[in-house]
Motif scaffolding. Structure first.
Motif, PDB file in Angstrom:
ATOM      1  N   TYR A 109     -12.614   7.063  33.964  1.00 22.44           N
ATOM      2  CA  TYR A 109     -13.477   7.201  35.131  1.00 22.44           C
ATOM      3  C   TYR A 109     -14.931   6.864  34.820  1.00 22.44           C
ATOM      4  N   VAL A 110     -15.579   6.270  35.778  1.00 23.54           N
ATOM      5  CA  VAL A 110     -17.034   6.230  35.792  1.00 23.54           C
ATOM      6  C   VAL A 110     -17.480   7.598  36.311  1.00 23.54           C
ATOM      7  N   MET A 111     -18.415   8.209  35.610  1.00 20.91           N
ATOM      8  CA  MET A 111     -18.911   9.519  36.022  1.00 20.91           C
ATOM      9  C   MET A 111     -20.373   9.405  36.419  1.00 20.91           C
ATOM     10  N   GLY A 112     -20.712  10.091  37.461  1.00 17.64           N
ATOM     11  CA  GLY A 112     -22.081  10.028  37.945  1.00 17.64           C
ATOM     12  C   GLY A 112     -22.636  11.393  38.283  1.00 17.64           C
TER      13      GLY A 112
ATOM     14  N   LEU B 103     -28.050   8.560  43.823  1.00 18.32           N
ATOM     15  CA  LEU B 103     -27.559   8.484  42.457  1.00 18.32           C
ATOM     16  C   LEU B 103     -28.695   8.768  41.488  1.00 18.32           C
ATOM     17  N   VAL B 104     -28.435   9.653  40.554  1.00 11.95           N
ATOM     18  CA  VAL B 104     -29.393   9.956  39.489  1.00 11.95           C
ATOM     19  C   VAL B 104     -29.058   9.132  38.248  1.00 11.95           C
ATOM     20  N   ALA B 105     -27.787   9.161  37.868  1.00  8.30           N
ATOM     21  CA  ALA B 105     -27.354   8.427  36.677  1.00  8.30           C
ATOM     22  C   ALA B 105     -25.845   8.287  36.707  1.00  8.30           C
TER      23      ALA B 105
ATOM     24  N   THR C 126     -15.118   8.315  39.618  1.00  7.03           N
ATOM     25  CA  THR C 126     -14.461   7.256  40.356  1.00  7.03           C
ATOM     26  C   THR C 126     -13.868   6.216  39.425  1.00  7.03           C
ATOM     27  N   ILE C 127     -12.885   5.488  39.966  1.00  7.13           N
ATOM     28  CA  ILE C 127     -12.397   4.280  39.299  1.00  7.13           C
ATOM     29  C   ILE C 127     -12.664   3.076  40.184  1.00  7.13           C
TER      30      ILE C 127
ATOM     31  N   SER D  33     -20.216   6.772  48.573  1.00  3.76           N
ATOM     32  CA  SER D  33     -18.884   6.511  49.129  1.00  3.76           C
ATOM     33  C   SER D  33     -17.963   5.842  48.119  1.00  3.76           C
ATOM     34  N   ALA D  34     -18.518   5.307  47.047  1.00  2.00           N
ATOM     35  CA  ALA D  34     -17.706   4.669  46.008  1.00  2.00           C
ATOM     36  C   ALA D  34     -17.039   5.688  45.092  1.00  2.00           C
TER      37      ALA D  34
END
Length: 123
Positions: free
Chosen positions: A31-34, A46-48, A97-98, A108-109
Motif C-alpha cells: 500500500y501507499v500510505m498517506g 495531503l500532508v505526506a 491505497t493501492i 478520493s484516491a
C-alpha cells in the motif's frame, strides 16, 4: 485493511509530536500510505505519503519539518512533526491505497482511512 491512528495532542508552537498509525491485514507492504489533515474550515489535504520502497512526497507547507516513515514488518506508518506551527492544527488521518492515482494527492484516491487524531498547536 483497518487503520488506527494515535499520537495527537496539544503542543506549543515550535514543539514536536509523533503520530503513529497501526494497520491490520497482510498486504500492508503493497500500500501507499498517506497522512492527511483537515484544519478548521478547511478541506482535507495531503500532508505526506510514502510508497512501497520508501519514496516520499510532502506538502510544501511541511517540507523540512515533517518526516513520514513506515515499518512494513510492524505494519505501521509514522509522522514525525517538528517545529510545529499554529497552522498545523487539525485532525490528522492516516490512509492507505493501492490506487495508482494516489499521486494526485486527492483523498478520493485512498481506500482506507483511520479514525483521525487531533493535533492542536498553541501559539
Amino acid at each position: 485493511v483497518q487503520l488506527q491512528a494515535s499520537g495527537g495532542g496539544l503542543v506549543q508552537a515550535g514543539g514536536s509530536l509523533r503520530l503513529s498509525c497501526a494497520a491490520s491485514g497482510s498486504t500492508f507492504s503493497t500500500y501507499v500510505m498517506g497522512w492527511y489533515r483537515q484544519g478548521p474550515g478547511n478541506e482535507r489535504e495531503l500532508v505526506a505519503d510514502i510508497r512501497r520502497g520508501g519514496g516520499t512526497t510532502y506538502a510544501d507547507s511541511v517540507k523540512g519539518r515533517f518526516t513520514i516513515s513506515r515499518d512494513d514488518v510492524k505494519k505501521t506508518v509514522s509522522l514525525q512533526m517538528n517545529s510545529l506551527k499554529s497552522e498545523d492544527t487539525g485532525v490528522y488521518y492516516c490512509a492507505g491505497t493501492i490506487n495508482v492515482e494516489y499521486y494526485t494527492g486527492r483523498s478520493s484516491a485512498y481506500y482506507y482511512w483511520g479514525q483521525g487524531t487531533l493535533v492542536t498547536v498553541s501559539s
